[in-house]
Every structure is written in C-alpha cells, then in structure tokens.
Motif scaffolding. Structure first.
Motif, short mmCIF file in Angstrom:
data_model
loop_
_atom_site.label_atom_id
_atom_site.label_comp_id
_atom_site.label_asym_id
_atom_site.label_seq_id
_atom_site.Cartn_x
_atom_site.Cartn_y
_atom_site.Cartn_z
N TYR A 99 5.27 -13.76 -14.08
CA TYR A 99 5.00 -12.57 -13.27
C TYR A 99 5.98 -11.89 -12.52
O TYR A 99 6.11 -10.77 -12.56
N ASP A 100 6.69 -12.78 -11.68
CA ASP A 100 7.51 -12.33 -10.97
C ASP A 100 8.95 -11.86 -11.57
O ASP A 100 9.34 -10.57 -11.13
N GLU A 101 9.23 -12.47 -12.60
CA GLU A 101 10.67 -12.05 -13.14
C GLU A 101 10.32 -11.18 -14.32
O GLU A 101 11.42 -10.26 -14.70
N VAL A 102 9.43 -10.86 -15.07
CA VAL A 102 9.26 -10.05 -16.10
C VAL A 102 8.35 -8.73 -15.57
O VAL A 102 8.81 -7.74 -15.95
N PHE A 103 7.29 -9.06 -14.91
CA PHE A 103 6.60 -7.96 -14.35
C PHE A 103 6.67 -7.35 -12.90
O PHE A 103 6.29 -6.56 -12.55
N GLY A 104 7.71 -8.07 -12.06
CA GLY A 104 7.69 -7.81 -10.91
C GLY A 104 6.53 -8.01 -10.20
O GLY A 104 6.29 -7.34 -8.87
N ARG A 105 5.58 -8.71 -10.57
CA ARG A 105 4.29 -9.14 -9.58
C ARG A 105 4.64 -10.53 -8.81
O ARG A 105 5.04 -11.46 -9.52
N HIS A 106 4.30 -10.35 -7.62
CA HIS A 106 4.65 -11.57 -6.82
C HIS A 106 3.51 -12.34 -6.52
O HIS A 106 2.63 -12.07 -5.55
N SER A 107 3.35 -13.37 -7.17
CA SER A 107 1.96 -14.12 -7.38
C SER A 107 1.02 -13.47 -8.00
O SER A 107 0.86 -12.17 -8.31
N ILE A 108 -0.28 -14.01 -8.14
CA ILE A 108 -1.64 -13.45 -8.74
C ILE A 108 -2.03 -12.29 -7.87
O ILE A 108 -2.62 -11.34 -8.66
N ASP A 109 -1.76 -12.24 -6.71
CA ASP A 109 -2.23 -11.04 -5.75
C ASP A 109 -1.06 -9.89 -5.76
O ASP A 109 -1.60 -8.95 -5.10
N ASP A 110 -0.11 -10.42 -6.15
CA ASP A 110 1.31 -9.30 -5.93
C ASP A 110 1.43 -9.40 -4.37
O ASP A 110 2.30 -8.25 -3.81
N ALA A 111 1.19 -9.99 -3.88
CA ALA A 111 1.51 -10.50 -2.46
C ALA A 111 1.74 -11.70 -1.83
O ALA A 111 1.46 -11.97 -0.80
N TYR A 112 2.29 -12.36 -2.93
CA TYR A 112 2.90 -13.76 -2.73
C TYR A 112 1.88 -14.69 -2.12
O TYR A 112 2.02 -15.71 -1.38
N LEU A 113 0.72 -14.73 -2.84
CA LEU A 113 -0.64 -15.58 -2.48
C LEU A 113 0.03 -17.07 -2.78
O LEU A 113 0.43 -17.10 -4.03
N PRO A 114 -0.33 -17.94 -1.98
CA PRO A 114 -0.12 -19.49 -2.26
C PRO A 114 -0.58 -19.84 -3.70
O PRO A 114 -1.91 -19.38 -3.54
#
Length: 339
Positions: A99-114
């Motif tokens: 998600y981070d490297e391909v889609f630019g999404r930061h964790s599953i919530d896009d806000a670095y959810l642990p």
C-alpha cells in the motif's frame, strides 16, 4: 437490513459447517467462536494515536480466546523463537509495503494506523480473521488446516478488509459482500505477488495455497484463475465458486454467498491482469485501488456498478484505448456488462 458482522474470516462458514456436521471437533469449536464474533457489527477501528510510518505489534493469545493476548514482538524488535509470531510480523510489513510503496497509502487507514496481530488464538482454531482492529490467527488443527500465519496472501486478504472498511464500506451481504471478499482476495494476492516480485503470468492466483493440511485434496481455499477448482475433498466438499455470472449462487447462507460469488469478480481481475501483462499491481491493481478509494461506490454496490466504476477509473488514469477496453473485456468474459 445489513446483518451484523463482527469479523471477516478467511475460511467460509459453509466449510466449517460441513466439517462440523461430520463430527470434526476443531471445526465445530471454530464455528462457535466465529458465531460469537459475528454478534457485533464491523465498525471503524477504535481511535488510536497514529504511528510514525510502520508500527507493528504481535501478541500471543497462548491458546486462550481473549484478545489481544501477551505482547511478544513490537516494531523493530528482534525476531521471536516462535515462527508464527515472525510470520505475522513479516506479513504485516509486506502488506504495509504494497500500500505504501505502490499506492501511496499509509497503512490501512492512510494515516499510519498501527498494525496489530494476535497469534495462537484458541485451540486448533481453524480460521484467521480481521475483527475491525487487529488480525487474529488460529493454529489450525493440523488435520484440515495448518497454521494460518503460513500464507502471506491470507494476511493481505484480512488487512484489505480494513482498507475496505475505511474506504468504500461495502456491505457484507449479497453482491456488495461478494465484492468485499473479492477486493480482499485481489489485494491479498497482490501483497504476495509484490513481495515475490512476480508478474501476472508467474503468479499462481491462489488464495491460501499451503494452508490445507497434508492429505486434503486441494491446493488452496480459492482460485482466482479457475474458480471452483481449489479443492475437491470428501471432508471439505467441492469448491463451490463460479467464475461466470451464469453460475451465480443465490443462497441465504454465507451472507448471501459472499465467499462463493466472489469468484466472479476475482476471475475478472485475474483475466484483466493477465491480459495487460507485467506486474498486476501496476495497472490492474491500480484500477481496483482507484475504484475502491474513489468515494463513488455505494455501500450496496453490485457487480455491474462496480464493473462500470472500474472502467471509469481506468479511463481516468490511463486514458481511452487499450486499458479501459481490456477492463470491459474482462468483465464481459465473466458475464458482467460494464457499459
């Protein structure tokens, strides 16, 4: 009214039902626990402080049924002597990486959810599930299923339910529920393909390959390439998934067949990824991700509406021509009109 769903599990209830009917004790216990978890609606995860980039915590339930269990590994910590702990930890990281490297999404919530996980849940528990806040893994009974941390695509599948929870919120019933399951299969497969550097042609397109215990007649829980062929075993029965809308199964079980009819959109994605070639996450996966996160999907979106949305997403990202035409053709081959 949408039924209350407490968790989304990798092994369908109709499989556990069949095993329990045959007197398989571990399956009966797993079915009871699944029913308990389904008593609460799947809601957005409880608020937690965002973490700086990737933050993983793995707990050990120590064969109890209480969550989260004892913390045994945290982000950056040394590997554990327990292989299940390390597989869960690595699987969370591999999913984050896609998600981070391909889609630019930061964790599953896009806000670095642990990202949290619990291993060794229950005794001989024949399932793995996302409960709205964490991944939970059973050890399997060793007779039908092995340790559920053993399949990277299973980890990716369950965490994708979290992504859907934060984005389209597809209702877990009938066609929208089958799409919810299919999206998880798609991204679960992509997590594995990305980690292995596989092209669409090299991928096996199996979900849960290696999860079936020795002696079980089958290769996986599902096949995206050939729905309905993943297993044919006296204990499990025959894989019921259709790969074309002509075979759509109308049933009240499994929330309207969410794990069954997901074979149709699964096959559409596999056909598209193979037709486009190269790495599936670069174009086919991008289209599915754009569709899921567009904000244009209703919670009760059905197959045809989802198909049209993927064609629109393909045009937006790649322009007219080869790519949206390939999307239309893939859906047509599984009996869904996308125009």
């Amino acid at each position: 009214m949408t039924p209350a769903i407490g968790h989304c599990a990798i092994v369908p209830p109709y499989v556990l039902d069949r095993l329990a009917e045959q007197g398989h004790g571990a399956a009966r216990r797993s079915l009871v626990l699944d029913a308990v978890h389904r008593q609460a609606r799947l809601l957005p995860p409880e608020p937690r402080e965002p973490a700086p980039r990737l933050s993983r915590t793995v707990c050990d339930a120590e064969h109890d049924e209480r969550l989260p269990g004892r913390t045994v590994r945290t982000e950056g910590g040394a590997g554990d002597a327990d292989a299940s702990v390390d597989r869960a930890y690595d699987g969370l990281g591999a999913t984050f990486a896609l998600y981070d490297e391909v889609f630019g999404r930061h964790s599953i919530d896009d806000a670095y959810l642990p990202l949290d996980a619990t291993v060794h849940y229950g005794r001989d528990y024949d399932n793995a599930f996302w409960d709205g806040n964490r991944m939970v893994f059973g050890d399997g009974d060793g007779e039908i299923f092995v340790d559920f941390t053993s399949c990277l695509d299973v980890i990716g599948h369950e965490l994708a339910h979290g992504v859907t929870q934060y984005t389209a919120g597809l209702e877990y019933i009938n066609q929208s529920g089958a799409l919810n399951e299919s999206v998880s299969d798609v991204f679960g497969s992509l997590v594995r393909q990305y980690a292995l550097g596989q092209t669409a042609e090299e991928a096996d397109w199996l979900i849960g390959a290696g999860l079936l215990a020795p002696g079980v007649r089958g290769v996986a829980l599902r096949s995206m390439k050939a729905p309905g062929t993943a297993y044919d075993d006296p204990r499990l029965g025959k894989d019921p998934q259709p790969g074309h809308f002509d075979g759509y199964v109308r049933t009240r079980r499994d929330n309207g067949g969410v794990h069954i009819n997901s074979g149709i959109p699964n096959h559409a994605f596999q056909l598209l990824a193979t037709a486009l070639g190269g790495h599936a996450w670069e174009r086919a996966g991008r289209i599915w991700y754009d569709t899921l996160t567009s904000g244009d999907l209703a919670p009760n979106t059905g197959f045809a509406a989802f198909a049209r949305a993927t064609v629109a997403a393909a045009r937006t990202r790649f322009g007219e021509g080869e790519v949206p035409d390939a999307v239309t053709e893939a859906w047509s081959r599984v009996g869904i009109r996308s125009t």
